[in-house]
Design an enzyme around this catalytic site. Sequence first.
Site, PDB file in Angstrom:
ATOM      1  CD  GLU A 152      -3.155  -1.093   2.067  1.00 23.90           C
ATOM      2  OE1 GLU A 152      -3.163  -0.231   2.954  1.00 23.90           O
ATOM      3  OE2 GLU A 152      -4.057  -1.931   1.921  1.00 23.90           O
ATOM      4  CD  GLU A 201      -3.273  -6.378   2.780  1.00 23.55           C
ATOM      5  OE1 GLU A 201      -4.201  -5.769   3.354  1.00 23.55           O
ATOM      6  OE2 GLU A 201      -2.071  -6.094   2.925  1.00 23.55           O
ATOM      7  CD  GLN A 256      -3.642  -9.987   8.489  1.00 25.42           C
ATOM      8  OE1 GLN A 256      -3.011 -10.518   9.375  1.00 25.42           O
ATOM      9  NE2 GLN A 256      -3.501  -8.704   8.171  1.00 25.42           N
TER      10      GLN A 256
HETATM   11  O1  AHR Z   1      -4.894  -6.492   6.716  1.00 23.29           O
HETATM   12  C1  AHR Z   1      -4.842  -5.377   7.545  1.00 23.29           C
HETATM   13  C2  AHR Z   1      -4.254  -4.152   6.859  1.00 23.29           C
HETATM   14  O2  AHR Z   1      -5.078  -3.786   5.802  1.00 23.29           O
HETATM   15  C3  AHR Z   1      -2.900  -4.318   6.219  1.00 23.29           C
HETATM   16  O3  AHR Z   1      -1.857  -4.151   7.112  1.00 23.29           O
HETATM   17  C4  AHR Z   1      -2.889  -3.221   5.194  1.00 23.29           C
HETATM   18  O4  AHR Z   1      -2.088  -3.544   4.080  1.00 23.29           O
HETATM   19  C5  AHR Z   1      -4.355  -3.061   4.827  1.00 23.29           C
HETATM   20  O5  AHR Z   1      -4.745  -1.747   4.845  1.00 23.29           O
END
Ligand code: AHR
Length: 503
Positions: free
Chosen positions: A174, A308, A356
């Site tokens: 990001e 993600e 996650q």
């Molecule tokens: O997954 C949590 C956070 O979400 C990560 O650290 C970041 O990359 C995203 O904004």
Amino acid sequence: METKITIRADAPGVTIDPNIYGQFVEHLGRGVYEGIWVGEHSKIPNVRGIRSDVVAALRKIRVPLVRWPGGCFAELYHWHDGVGPRDQRPRGINAAWNDEPETNAFGTNEFMDFVEQIGAKPFLAVNVTSGSPGEAQAWLQYLTGPEESAAGKLRASHGRRQPYQIPFIGIGNETWGCGGNMTAEYYSDIYRQYLAVLRPYSTLIVADANSDDYAWTEKILQKALFRHAEPTPLAYINRSPQIGMMSIHYYTLAGNDWSNKGAAVGFPEREWALAVERAHKMDEIIAKHSAIIDKVDPERRIGLSINEWGTWWTAPKDAPSNLYQQNTLRDAVIAGLTLNIFQNHAERVRMANVAQMVNVLQSMILTRGSQMIVTPTYHVFDLYQVHQSGSLLPAEVTGPDYTFDNVTLPAISASASRDSKGAIHVSIVNLDPNRAARVVTQVQGARARQATGRILTADSMDARPDFDRPDRVMPVPLQGIRVSDRSIDVTVPAKSVVVLELR
Ligand code: AHR
């Protein structure tokens, strides 16, 4: 009115990359500490400090790939803090996540041990904000250098003689936000610098466009790709592409307001509808980013990774750790829908990492001390593993919509593949929380004589297991499948995920 799915077994597409089923682990809350790492002296059964119940559950769903160490944490991480004798590693604070303590007990070799124990491949996110190309290069030398090199000798002195293989490296995380607040132009130059030193090691992944920020993807492709001034004799430059994959981050909330993401449990149907609508937008987001990549790469050499993705609900005040959330049937339906979308874009989407793996956001696994449960999302990954490495078969769906207030979406989502033994798998998601669907599947170019299926559903939209009732939402055999000469006829209950196997 019935829903019709037409599967084109006579027009197989690309192979579904198993890495679409990748996962993401960040030093955050209890994602690593307790969730994976308990230490060698823990009473919780472990192998070299890594908890055995979690490893066994992850092996079962064949996790292909794990992205680590972040997330925003990656942009503050210095790998040398996490190697060598554990009692000599510096203790720090995790400034990315509320200054949580960071012991560095779980570092590079522990992560590599973890991925080897679960049978996965590593994907490292390197630090471009507080790190440097030199630091990243030294990390790769440490990991992959032959034992006789200085970096390899250091690794061997830490207990690992044999070099590791690192198939994927992400250049920052990001970088428009926590990864340095960069413009796309500025990041492109940084990327080119990291490219110069990391290209020999691995497939490189560009840091992540934020959701529907198509301008980011467009600018990076204009600026980060370049022509060498003259032909080069350096083999690695000719061999590996400048950009292995572009990437996107996209999360599902109940709506589009980050200050009001909606609750994980006890939500009204309005929040169900807003969440599935937002999850469904993944299709458009991938299609539009892909169209931009198509312009510079019509041969589809560059992949697209959803680095993600997952659900992100408002955390209750009594959450036991940062970004811990309950995982319900709604999360499972969103997982099924999203994985169908990834598969149906498999010609460009070669990787995705759900956020996650344990105890953080849309987890596979939740722990409470020595206890562990698997979530409804885990069951979807389990049911869908039959698609890994299958040939994508086009699946056209026609049928009624699900409508609530201003939300209108096709109620049924589907994706199909054929495995190496010829079995066809069809994953079907009914997004409608109220109405069952009669689904008639026809296969063109193959004859299905037998069909079996499994289903994940429950009575309430927020049904979930807990530590005292771990088996509350479980897949079971699907009853009432009717196979005729021409079609397979099933009833797909409201709010459910079904996977059929046709032979
Ligand atoms: O997954 C949590 C956070 O979400 C990560 O650290 C970041 O990359 C995203 O904004």
